[in-house]
Design a protein around this motif. Structure first.
Motif, PDB file in Angstrom:
ATOM      1  N   THR A  44      51.049 -12.614  59.393  1.00  0.00           N
ATOM      2  CA  THR A  44      51.742 -11.363  59.706  1.00  0.00           C
ATOM      3  C   THR A  44      51.401 -10.836  61.093  1.00  0.00           C
ATOM      4  OG1 THR A  44      49.964 -10.138  58.633  1.00  0.00           O
ATOM      5  CG2 THR A  44      51.876 -10.680  57.298  1.00  0.00           C
ATOM      6  N   ALA A  45      50.850 -11.664  61.925  1.00  0.00           N
ATOM      7  CA  ALA A  45      50.539 -11.233  63.281  1.00  0.00           C
ATOM      8  C   ALA A  45      51.817 -11.210  64.098  1.00  0.00           C
ATOM      9  CB  ALA A  45      49.521 -12.186  63.915  1.00  0.00           C
ATOM     10  N   GLU A  46      52.640 -10.236  63.882  1.00  0.00           N
ATOM     11  CA  GLU A  46      53.952 -10.149  64.507  1.00  0.00           C
ATOM     12  C   GLU A  46      54.096  -8.779  65.156  1.00  0.00           C
ATOM     13  OE1 GLU A  46      57.169  -9.003  61.637  1.00  0.00           O
ATOM     14  OE2 GLU A  46      55.793 -10.053  60.294  1.00  0.00           O
ATOM     15  N   ARG A  47      55.027  -8.709  66.050  1.00  0.00           N
ATOM     16  CA  ARG A  47      55.307  -7.410  66.649  1.00  0.00           C
ATOM     17  C   ARG A  47      56.126  -6.580  65.678  1.00  0.00           C
ATOM     18  NH1 ARG A  47      57.746 -11.514  69.135  1.00  0.00           N
ATOM     19  NH2 ARG A  47      59.997 -11.716  69.037  1.00  0.00           N
ATOM     20  N   PRO A  48      55.861  -5.281  65.537  1.00  0.00           N
ATOM     21  CA  PRO A  48      56.612  -4.468  64.581  1.00  0.00           C
ATOM     22  C   PRO A  48      58.078  -4.378  64.973  1.00  0.00           C
ATOM     23  CG  PRO A  48      55.254  -3.089  65.993  1.00  0.00           C
ATOM     24  CD  PRO A  48      54.863  -4.490  66.286  1.00  0.00           C
ATOM     25  N   VAL A  49      58.940  -4.360  63.989  1.00  0.00           N
ATOM     26  CA  VAL A  49      60.371  -4.277  64.227  1.00  0.00           C
ATOM     27  C   VAL A  49      60.799  -2.832  64.065  1.00  0.00           C
ATOM     28  CG1 VAL A  49      62.619  -5.140  63.525  1.00  0.00           C
ATOM     29  CG2 VAL A  49      60.619  -6.609  63.327  1.00  0.00           C
ATOM     30  N   ARG A  50      61.278  -2.248  65.131  1.00  0.00           N
ATOM     31  CA  ARG A  50      61.684  -0.840  65.105  1.00  0.00           C
ATOM     32  C   ARG A  50      63.210  -0.753  65.166  1.00  0.00           C
ATOM     33  NH1 ARG A  50      57.108   1.304  63.147  1.00  0.00           N
ATOM     34  NH2 ARG A  50      55.321   0.849  64.457  1.00  0.00           N
ATOM     35  N   ASN A  67      67.834  -6.848  59.680  1.00  0.00           N
ATOM     36  CA  ASN A  67      67.129  -7.298  58.481  1.00  0.00           C
ATOM     37  C   ASN A  67      65.751  -6.657  58.372  1.00  0.00           C
ATOM     38  OD1 ASN A  67      68.893  -9.298  57.183  1.00  0.00           O
ATOM     39  ND2 ASN A  67      68.655 -10.451  59.085  1.00  0.00           N
ATOM     40  N   TRP A  68      65.043  -6.614  59.494  1.00  0.00           N
ATOM     41  CA  TRP A  68      63.637  -6.202  59.481  1.00  0.00           C
ATOM     42  C   TRP A  68      63.433  -4.813  60.083  1.00  0.00           C
ATOM     43  CZ3 TRP A  68      62.125  -9.516  56.236  1.00  0.00           C
ATOM     44  CH2 TRP A  68      62.602 -10.831  56.266  1.00  0.00           C
ATOM     45  N   TRP A  69      64.525  -4.075  60.226  1.00  0.00           N
ATOM     46  CA  TRP A  69      64.421  -2.722  60.771  1.00  0.00           C
ATOM     47  C   TRP A  69      63.788  -1.793  59.743  1.00  0.00           C
ATOM     48  CZ3 TRP A  69      67.303   1.376  58.564  1.00  0.00           C
ATOM     49  CH2 TRP A  69      67.130   2.614  59.211  1.00  0.00           C
ATOM     50  N   ILE A  70      62.961  -0.888  60.228  1.00  0.00           N
ATOM     51  CA  ILE A  70      62.380   0.145  59.383  1.00  0.00           C
ATOM     52  C   ILE A  70      62.215   1.408  60.217  1.00  0.00           C
ATOM     53  CG2 ILE A  70      60.028  -0.682  59.876  1.00  0.00           C
ATOM     54  CD1 ILE A  70      59.213   0.373  57.111  1.00  0.00           C
ATOM     55  N   PRO A  71      62.635   2.567  59.720  1.00  0.00           N
ATOM     56  CA  PRO A  71      62.463   3.809  60.473  1.00  0.00           C
ATOM     57  C   PRO A  71      60.972   4.088  60.734  1.00  0.00           C
ATOM     58  CG  PRO A  71      63.938   4.136  58.597  1.00  0.00           C
ATOM     59  CD  PRO A  71      63.329   2.793  58.433  1.00  0.00           C
ATOM     60  N   ARG A  72      60.686   4.690  61.859  1.00  0.00           N
ATOM     61  CA  ARG A  72      59.285   4.953  62.214  1.00  0.00           C
ATOM     62  C   ARG A  72      58.593   5.825  61.168  1.00  0.00           C
ATOM     63  NH1 ARG A  72      61.791   4.738  67.268  1.00  0.00           N
ATOM     64  NH2 ARG A  72      60.773   3.313  68.740  1.00  0.00           N
ATOM     65  N   TRP A  73      59.296   6.843  60.645  1.00  0.00           N
ATOM     66  CA  TRP A  73      58.666   7.733  59.665  1.00  0.00           C
ATOM     67  C   TRP A  73      58.327   6.989  58.377  1.00  0.00           C
ATOM     68  CZ3 TRP A  73      60.927   8.301  54.928  1.00  0.00           C
ATOM     69  CH2 TRP A  73      62.278   7.928  54.818  1.00  0.00           C
ATOM     70  N   LEU A  74      59.212   6.055  57.977  1.00  0.00           N
ATOM     71  CA  LEU A  74      58.947   5.275  56.766  1.00  0.00           C
ATOM     72  C   LEU A  74      57.822   4.273  57.004  1.00  0.00           C
ATOM     73  CD1 LEU A  74      59.773   4.698  53.850  1.00  0.00           C
ATOM     74  CD2 LEU A  74      61.498   3.098  54.724  1.00  0.00           C
ATOM     75  N   ASP A  75      57.779   3.712  58.196  1.00  0.00           N
ATOM     76  CA  ASP A  75      56.728   2.756  58.531  1.00  0.00           C
ATOM     77  C   ASP A  75      55.348   3.407  58.473  1.00  0.00           C
ATOM     78  OD1 ASP A  75      55.763   0.245  59.337  1.00  0.00           O
ATOM     79  OD2 ASP A  75      55.675   0.888  61.424  1.00  0.00           O
ATOM     80  N   ARG A  76      55.291   4.699  58.814  1.00  0.00           N
ATOM     81  CA  ARG A  76      54.002   5.399  58.824  1.00  0.00           C
ATOM     82  C   ARG A  76      53.508   5.700  57.415  1.00  0.00           C
ATOM     83  NH1 ARG A  76      56.425   8.241  63.213  1.00  0.00           N
ATOM     84  NH2 ARG A  76      57.018   9.895  61.764  1.00  0.00           N
ATOM     85  N   ILE A  77      54.422   5.999  56.495  1.00  0.00           N
ATOM     86  CA  ILE A  77      53.973   6.443  55.167  1.00  0.00           C
ATOM     87  C   ILE A  77      53.806   5.303  54.167  1.00  0.00           C
ATOM     88  CG2 ILE A  77      55.044   8.700  55.497  1.00  0.00           C
ATOM     89  CD1 ILE A  77      57.308   7.819  53.664  1.00  0.00           C
ATOM     90  N   LEU A  78      54.426   4.144  54.439  1.00  0.00           N
ATOM     91  CA  LEU A  78      54.302   3.030  53.499  1.00  0.00           C
ATOM     92  C   LEU A  78      52.927   2.382  53.611  1.00  0.00           C
ATOM     93  CD1 LEU A  78      57.723   1.108  53.657  1.00  0.00           C
ATOM     94  CD2 LEU A  78      56.841   2.525  51.796  1.00  0.00           C
ATOM     95  N   PRO A  79      52.295   2.075  52.460  1.00  0.00           N
ATOM     96  CA  PRO A  79      51.026   1.334  52.516  1.00  0.00           C
ATOM     97  C   PRO A  79      51.272  -0.098  52.982  1.00  0.00           C
ATOM     98  CG  PRO A  79      51.775   1.549  50.247  1.00  0.00           C
ATOM     99  CD  PRO A  79      52.702   2.397  51.082  1.00  0.00           C
ATOM    100  N   ASN A  80      50.274  -0.694  53.558  1.00  0.00           N
ATOM    101  CA  ASN A  80      50.406  -2.056  54.076  1.00  0.00           C
ATOM    102  C   ASN A  80      50.105  -3.050  52.960  1.00  0.00           C
ATOM    103  OD1 ASN A  80      50.680  -4.269  55.665  1.00  0.00           O
ATOM    104  ND2 ASN A  80      48.816  -3.953  56.854  1.00  0.00           N
ATOM    105  N   LEU A  81      51.167  -3.493  52.271  1.00  0.00           N
ATOM    106  CA  LEU A  81      51.021  -4.439  51.159  1.00  0.00           C
ATOM    107  C   LEU A  81      51.810  -5.707  51.438  1.00  0.00           C
ATOM    108  CD1 LEU A  81      51.422  -2.005  48.125  1.00  0.00           C
ATOM    109  CD2 LEU A  81      49.307  -2.871  49.111  1.00  0.00           C
TER     110      LEU A  81
END
Length: 722
Positions: A707-713, A685-699
């Motif tokens: 949102t103090a959570e560990r990133p889901v890779r 559900n909460w997976w996101i590719p590393r490359w996409l995670d880097r380019i998306l703005p934090n909104l």
């Protein structure tokens, strides 16, 4: 803040009372054959040959005929009265060729208006009827106006439906909160929002085209989302108070977390409505951005006026508790038990809900599209009465004449062979009942011919007649076909052609917005698919009620003259759905359905951020939002259902479609299908590719503390399999 909003609503309302709310029902269809015909009709044929420029008054006498001397004298007196009405350029007597039916009891006065700019066709028909009525009524002649406008010109009077919707919404809020103060806040906020929105829309009518139906549709949508957004914030605030959070901090946390969900939810609605401008139909474009204004006002009042009210009231939000309403707490124990049950058996729930939704969607394949004429209108309206009289006296085609404009290469007069040739060729077309003598414009280079088909405007065969006339090949003549039927057919063809573009833009932009909000591509894609599923169920319901006819009489529709008679035919009769209605419903419903998706996912995401357990977070999210989503959906359904009571069949179609879709979306889809799929997907559900995670703005929708959570890779596939 409270004073600012109240002052703004008062000033805008007062401004519209002083300067008015002009409307302009621009039904132009750029580039279409009907538009070319309508443009040519304005060139030298005299006044009245414009959209809405002709008003027909239908006469009927039950005793005797219209040729009797006393009645003929009354008709002549009525004609004189009509000529005295301002803006009337020409009045055609019924005692002309084709003006009186064969039974001599039904006749037709044709009034040509001098100008139609800024003039309401409905108001013109009302004034002309009032002027002609006294002498005719005294002589025992009934006079009713035929519908002079297009579907965009329909006057949809607001008031009763909105009041009914507000009262039902208040009852739902009382059951949800149990206190009168809490129940009144969403109502008050929505009323202020609607006041501001309608004021802005009314003033914009001075500088932009505002269809007459736009304020009512904006009220429907704005009222629903305004109450829903305030309800969502209020539920979050009361839950924080119950946990012992101080008032100011509770307001801050409410807006920093749930306020973001409201903004993103409103954004999806605005995106869906704005995409209507891609349909290439001015009325749809105007309806899209005008309704979007009401949504913007709902969002702004939710994130500014609601927190102001919460800050003023504090703990008094729970004052004036109503007996037998609501509970003392704010927990949704029933939804919590349901969420645990769904999370414990996801495969079973998924299969059952899929089967139910498929059963609801299958009838959509039989949805019958067509033109909705006044034959399906309320029997108590003059337009329905005029429709029946015209059909009885002149045939069904008299209610939707086809206008043919022929451009000739050289100047002609009525004795030229080309004029008789054009008329003769049109008369030979299958489905043509009668062709009137051609009129020649002042430069002698264009002919205007009125054609009565054998079929009613709502009959699909009428469009076949239009196509057959357009297909005529007459040397030296360029034929263009206009009129209501041809115009709606061209608009429908253009809308159908652009529907894939509109759908694609709405789905992609909404999915992108969810991706920015939750940083989860699978969640974003799945949300778009779920919304399409709810749309399928809505169209299936429309097909059952209108295309099959298993409920058309139950929602207050009167059968058309063609099916009146046998009991079963009167009880179950089919009603065509206007071809542009599915696209409008798609835009509105996709945005509204995304609201509930955002609310549910926000709660699930917050729970997942706290402990990282997917199944538990789904159960907690559904348990926390189930009650508020159900209450919000009930309010939406109440508002939309209230409009089913309106006599206009088009409004009934929208009421049924919107109410059915919201009911299915908030129960079956959000309560069962979405949670079961989220449980089965696990950490995907909460997976996101590393490359996409880097380019998306934090909104992120949630506040910083949420949102103090560990990133889901990349997910652990072995753990997921186990």
């Amino acid at each position: 803040m409270l004073a600012l909003w109240v002052l703004l609503a008062g000033l805008l309302t007062g401004a519209t009372l002083v300067w008015g709310r002009p409307v302009n029902n621009n039904v132009a269809i750029p580039g279409s054959d009907a538009q070319i015909a309508h443009d040519l009709m304005r060139e030298g044929f005299g006044p009245g040959y414009d959209v809405g420029g002709t008003v027909q008054l239908v006469l009927y006498t039950a005793d005797g005929t219209l040729l009797e001397k006393p009645r003929k004298k009354a008709v002549e007196k009525a004609l004189d009265e009509l000529r005295r009405v301002p803006n009337v350029a020409k009045v055609e007597t019924p005692y002309r060729m084709g003006g009186i039916a064969a039974n001599m009891q039904i006749g037709m006065i044709v009034v040509r208006l001098g100008s139609v700019e800024g003039v309401s066709p409905t108001e013109s028909a009302r004034q002309l009827t009032a002027a002609a009525s006294p002498p005719l009524t005294e002589a025992g002649i009934e006079v009713v106006p035929a519908n002079p406008g297009t579907p965009a010109d329909k006057e949809i009077k607001s008031g009763t439906s909105e009041i009914i919707g507000l009262l039902i919404a208040l009852l739902v809020l009382l059951f949800a909160f149990g206190t009168l103060v809490a129940a009144l806040i969403p109502i008050f906020t929505a009323v202020i929002s609607i006041g501001v929105g309608l004021g802005v829309i009314g003033l914009l009518g001075h500088v932009a085209d505002v269809p007459s139906t736009a304020p009512v549709i904006a009220t429907m949508i704005g009222l629903g989302v305004g109450i829903d957004y305030a309800l969502f914030l209020l539920s979050r605030y009361r839950r924080l108070l119950a946990e012992g959070v101080p008032v100011v901090e509770a307001v801050r946390q409410t807006i920093s977390s749930s306020g973001g969900a409201v903004v993103f939810a409103g954004g999806t609605v605005i995106i869906a409505l704005s995409a209507l401008m891609l349909a290439g139909f001015p009325v749809l474009t105007a309806l899209g951005w005008i309704t979007g204004i009401s949504v913007v006002c709902a969002v702004l009042t939710s994130i500014t006026l609601v927190p102001a009210l919460l800050g003023i009231l504090g703990h008094r939000i729970n004052a004036l508790r109503m007996p037998f309403f609501g509970r003392s707490g704010t927990d949704g124990s029933g939804w919590a038990r349901l969420s645990d049950w769904v999370a414990g058996r996801p495969w079973r729930v998924l299969l059952i809900t899929t089967a139910v939704l498929a059963a609801l969607t299958v009838p959509a394949a039989g949805l019958k599209l067509g033109s909705l004429d006044d034959g399906y209108g309320d029997k108590n309206t003059p337009y329905r009465r005029a429709y029946e009289l015209l059909e009885a006296g002149f045939g069904p085609g008299a209610n939707g004449p086809i206008i043919v404009v022929a451009k000739v290469g050289e100047q002609v007069d009525e004795d030229d062979k080309i004029v008789s040739t054009v008329k003769r060729r049109i008369e030979r077309v299958d489905g043509v009942s009668y062709v009137m003598d051609p009129q020649i414009n002042e430069n002698g280079r264009s002919l205007l011919i009125q054609v009565l088909p054998d079929y009613a405007p709502s009959d699909a065969r009428t469009i076949d007649v239009v196509k057959a006339i357009r297909a005529l090949d007459i040397p030296g003549v360029e034929l263009h076909v206009g009129g209501k039927v041809a115009g709606l057919a061209d608009a429908s063809d253009q809308i159908v052609e652009r529907t894939p573009i509109v759908v694609g833009v709405v789905v992609l932009l909404s999915a992108l917005l969810l991706l920015l909000a939750f940083r989860a591509p699978i969640i974003a894609l799945k949300a778009a698919v779920m919304n399409l599923v709810s749309l399928g169920a809505a169209f299936g319901t429309l097909a059952v009620v209108f295309s099959v006819g298993l409920g058309s009489s139950l929602i207050g529709m009167d059968p058309p003259p063609s099916v009146e008679g046998a009991y079963l035919e009167t009880l179950f009769f089919t009603v065509p759905i206007e071809r542009y209605v599915p696209l409008m419903l798609f835009a509105v419903l996709f945005g509204l359905s995304m609201d509930y998706e955002v609310f549910l996912l926000t709660s699930v995401r917050q729970a997942y951020a706290r402990h990282g357990d997917n199944r538990r977070s789904v159960a907690e999210g559904l348990g926390a939002t189930g009650r508020v989503i159900t209450s919000a959906a009930l309010i939406m359904v109440a508002v939309f259902t209230a409009f089913i009571a309106y006599p206009d069949p088009l409004v009934k179609v929208f009421g049924v479609g919107l109410a059915a879709a919201i009911a299915v979306d908030a129960t079956i889809i959000r309560g069962f299908l979405v949670p079961s799929t989220m449980v089965l997907l696990g950490r995907w559900n909460w997976w996101i590719p590393r490359w996409l995670d880097r380019i998306l703005p934090n909104l992120a929708i949630e506040g910083a503390e949420e949102t103090a959570e560990r990133p889901v890779r990349e997910p652990d596939l072995a753990a997921t399999a186990r």
